[in-house]
Design a protein around this motif. Sequence first.
Motif, PDB file in Angstrom:
ATOM      1  N   VAL A 121       0.854  -1.191   0.000  1.00  0.00           N
ATOM      2  CA  VAL A 121       0.000   0.000   0.000  1.00  0.00           C
ATOM      3  C   VAL A 121       0.887   1.236   0.000  1.00  0.00           C
ATOM      4  N   PHE A 122       0.592   2.170  -0.900  1.00  0.00           N
ATOM      5  CA  PHE A 122       1.244   3.478  -0.904  1.00  0.00           C
ATOM      6  C   PHE A 122       0.258   4.467  -0.308  1.00  0.00           C
ATOM      7  N   CYS A 123       0.668   5.129   0.782  1.00  0.00           N
ATOM      8  CA  CYS A 123      -0.218   6.035   1.509  1.00  0.00           C
ATOM      9  C   CYS A 123       0.381   7.430   1.535  1.00  0.00           C
ATOM     10  N   GLY A 124      -0.325   8.401   0.987  1.00  0.00           N
ATOM     11  CA  GLY A 124       0.132   9.776   1.041  1.00  0.00           C
ATOM     12  C   GLY A 124      -0.503  10.614  -0.054  1.00  0.00           C
ATOM     13  N   PRO A 125      -1.071  11.787   0.322  1.00  0.00           N
ATOM     14  CA  PRO A 125      -1.180  12.277   1.691  1.00  0.00           C
ATOM     15  C   PRO A 125      -2.233  11.507   2.474  1.00  0.00           C
ATOM     16  N   GLY A 126      -2.303  11.791   3.775  1.00  0.00           N
ATOM     17  CA  GLY A 126      -3.270  11.118   4.616  1.00  0.00           C
ATOM     18  C   GLY A 126      -2.780  11.023   6.031  1.00  0.00           C
TER      19      GLY A 126
END
Length: 399
Positions: free
Chosen positions: A237-242
Amino acid sequence: MGAKFLFVLSLLVCIAEAHRQIQNKLFNVINYGARSDGNTDNSAAFLKAWSDACRWSGKGKATVLIPQGTYMLKEVVFSGPCNAWMNFHIEGLLKAPSDPYSFKNGDWINFRYVNKLTVGGGGILYGQGSSAWKTNDCKKNSNCRSLPITMKFDFITNGYVHDMHSIDSKQSHFVLFGCENMLLRGLKITAPKDSPNTDGIKIGMSKGINISSVNIGTGDDCIAMLSGTRNVRISDVFCGPGHGISVGSLGGNEGEEDIDDIVVKNCTFNGTSNGVRIKSWESQLKKTLVVSNFTYEDIVMNNVQNPIVIDQDYCSHPPCIKKGVSSVQISNVAYKNIRGSGNTKVAASFECSQNKPCQNIRMENINLWPSGHSKKLNNVCLFVKGATYGTQNPPSCIK
């Protein structure tokens, strides 16, 4: 010989075609009056196609097809149980009404009580959230009006949600409640970083959930796991922004259920406010809530404000009314091979409950360095017990 060969070949073709027709049945929403002009309300057409597909008694998959085009769709509930394996195949763009007050039930697209459900196909879910975010006053109003979720799954068993792009949800993008054995893969979820409560994927009272190869950039948690979540596997999983991948907030209400057996691996956090986080309220409950058996492994942090967090003094919108010390027991949490940069002064913060100290928190090969204006990172420990192994940068405070 030639005539006999042609006869046999023709017979095989007929058998294959008959077999194909027996195995699968197509229900094209266009044949039910749907119009892809971006303005016509297609709710009735979609619901009729679903109803016919759900009642179909063939042995294969019943596919509700949404071809390419732009389809306006008001709130809909696609309910089971159904006779066949349901395949909701979205190739076009589904557009929600812009007016948040036109929704009555809190969800835009809702699937309920279906065993064997596939939803995907490369299409787009456009929530038109920008028209609704300005009405979100939850920071000031505890009785704020709930905005609609883009796609919710209630009591789905054996589901596959794949290859869709959800844009600008009014509230959460995808929500799972009471689900079992679900795979979410190949999703792209986007909303501005300042959009309120636009969680990417939210899970509650569900088990056997697998999330992989998902790209999430939004204004709240990329993935949130709530009461009763068990046996979850999250990877790539790639998370950003958040706000990162979060557990909780928990312990605010009586009747909440334990969270157990969560694995988060091979994930990247880029410019998020948090990385991996567990949070609970300062609230005394009659029954201890147990959060246990977590593994966070092979995680990359890139310019993250708070890379590793356990916060048992959580307050979303200060000032908060404290209702006692947290009754959530956090135990058996492993952090392995976590590396990257943090842009505040703290790499790992463990602020646990004085009433229920964190137990068996294990740190193995942690290498976090400062980015931005900070020259040095430190760790914070409060009421935490555990052990450390291998590299510890910055030095661990767990004893």
